[in-house]
Write a protein that holds these residues in place. Structure first.
Motif, PDB file in Angstrom:
ATOM      1  N   THR A  63      65.165 104.723  20.263  1.00 36.75           N
ATOM      2  CA  THR A  63      65.670 103.572  21.013  1.00 36.75           C
ATOM      3  C   THR A  63      67.186 103.488  20.921  1.00 36.75           C
ATOM      4  OG1 THR A  63      63.663 102.229  20.908  1.00 36.75           O
ATOM      5  CG2 THR A  63      65.745 101.049  21.014  1.00 36.75           C
ATOM      6  N   ALA A  84      65.052  92.082  26.347  1.00 32.95           N
ATOM      7  CA  ALA A  84      65.542  92.806  25.176  1.00 32.95           C
ATOM      8  C   ALA A  84      66.726  93.717  25.484  1.00 32.95           C
ATOM      9  CB  ALA A  84      64.412  93.629  24.555  1.00 32.95           C
ATOM     10  N   LEU A 100      63.816  92.573  20.997  1.00 36.25           N
ATOM     11  CA  LEU A 100      63.162  93.875  20.998  1.00 36.25           C
ATOM     12  C   LEU A 100      61.992  93.863  20.021  1.00 36.25           C
ATOM     13  CD1 LEU A 100      63.474  96.705  22.285  1.00 36.25           C
ATOM     14  CD2 LEU A 100      64.734  97.373  20.231  1.00 36.25           C
TER      15      LEU A 100
END
Length: 318
Positions: free
Chosen positions: A250, A234, A241
């Motif tokens: 994130t 990812a 992800l």
């Protein structure tokens, strides 16, 4: 890198071999193993249940068999590597998991270790993990059975994978009381990006490293191994992800990661691995690869030194 026959944890990347013998055939697996060792890699991480979900038999053992074939084909290779394998999660009946999972009873552990050693073609593994918890078995029995396989020389050190810190501490206390080898390592899911707290992960049985667990291994001097360190690609492919990681924190961490990567002319993956290797506690990252180029990339992370400013950027971005 200076080679030693005494297994060490700090400063090492472990090659994850989960899909050797299933997704990766003999030629592909051998090429990855050869390159890993050529670049100074030592730890090979596997498990007796890898990878039952990828194989028509519905049972595990393919990864260990592939490692055993490689060891048999490469003269002297067994002296160049350290083997980490696990027990407790292989199904006893094809295509019936988790309801027929082998567990951690003394009989199950003896059967699992004997099978692993036979498939690997060796008489000893350097690190043996209780892969998952099994609360159907008294902890005293698990501790006794694991202590026995260290005492008889078939296992070097013991580790607890996917266990909460309090259970590991209780097991270590029991081991000390009976003069048995204790758990010396913990293995948890850990990486730079963090999921939403308490959000369920799509991967069954995964236990994320909490601040408490990190503090525990640091204060007690245990080795910490981490899996899913690169989130199944990812960091390189945003579409991989998982949903629990899709939050504002994130985005901030990826921006910080990119700034550090640009500063060092490194990839995201290399910065993440360097962050793990040089952290407190230091982590042994387990990394799965599917190409020789990926082996080169991850092993180069050992030469990437993050300074205090780099770490501040990464750690303050949460």
């Amino acid at each position: 890198m200076t080679q030693t026959n005494t297994p060490q944890h700090t400063g090492h990347i472990a090659l994850g071999t989960m899909y050797f013998g299933t997704r990766l055939d003999r030629d592909e697996s051998f090429a990855l193993l050869d390159r890993f060792v050529e670049l100074g890699g030592r730890w090979l991480d596997t498990a007796d249940n890898y990878s039952f979900w990828q194989h028509d038999s519905g049972l595990g053992g393919q990864s260990e068999r592939m490692l055993g074939a490689w060891l048999a084909a490469r003269a002297g290779a067994r002296d160049e590597v350290w083997i980490s394998t696990k027990a407790g999660a292989d199904p006893l009946e094809p295509h019936r998991w988790p309801e027929t999972m082998e567990g951690l009873s003394p009989a199950a552990l003896e059967r699992a270790l004997s099978g692993s050693l036979e498939r690997l073609g060796t008489d000893r593994v350097e690190l043996y993990w209780a892969h998952v918890e099994d609360r159907s078995v008294p902890l005293e029995d698990v501790v006794s059975a694991l202590g026995t396989v260290v005492a008889d020389g078939r296992v070097g050190e013991l580790g607890a994978s996917n266990h909460p810190a309090w259970r590991v501490e209780r097991a270590r206390t029991l081991a000390a009381a009976h003069g048995l080898a204790p758990f010396a390592a913990m293995q948890l899911r850990h990486t730079l990006l963090q999921p939403i707290p308490f959000a369920p992960l799509p991967d069954g049985g995964h236990v994320v490293a909490t601040p408490e667990a990190l503090d525990y291994v640091q204060s007690e001097g245990l080795a910490l191994w981490a899996y899913n360190t690169l989130l199944s690609g990812a960091y390189s492919y945003d579409d991989r992800l998982q949903e629990p990681y899709r939050h504002a924190g994130t985005a901030r961490r990826l921006d910080a990661l990119d700034s550090v990567a640009r500063r060092h002319d490194a990839t995201r993956a290399q910065v993440v691995l360097a962050w793990l290797l040089g952290g407190a506690p230091a982590v042994t990252p387990i990394v799965g690869v599917s190409s020789v180029g990926q082996v080169d990339e991850i092993m180069a992370a050992r030469q990437l030194s993050l300074d205090l400013d780099d770490r501040a950027v990464l750690d303050s971005s949460a």
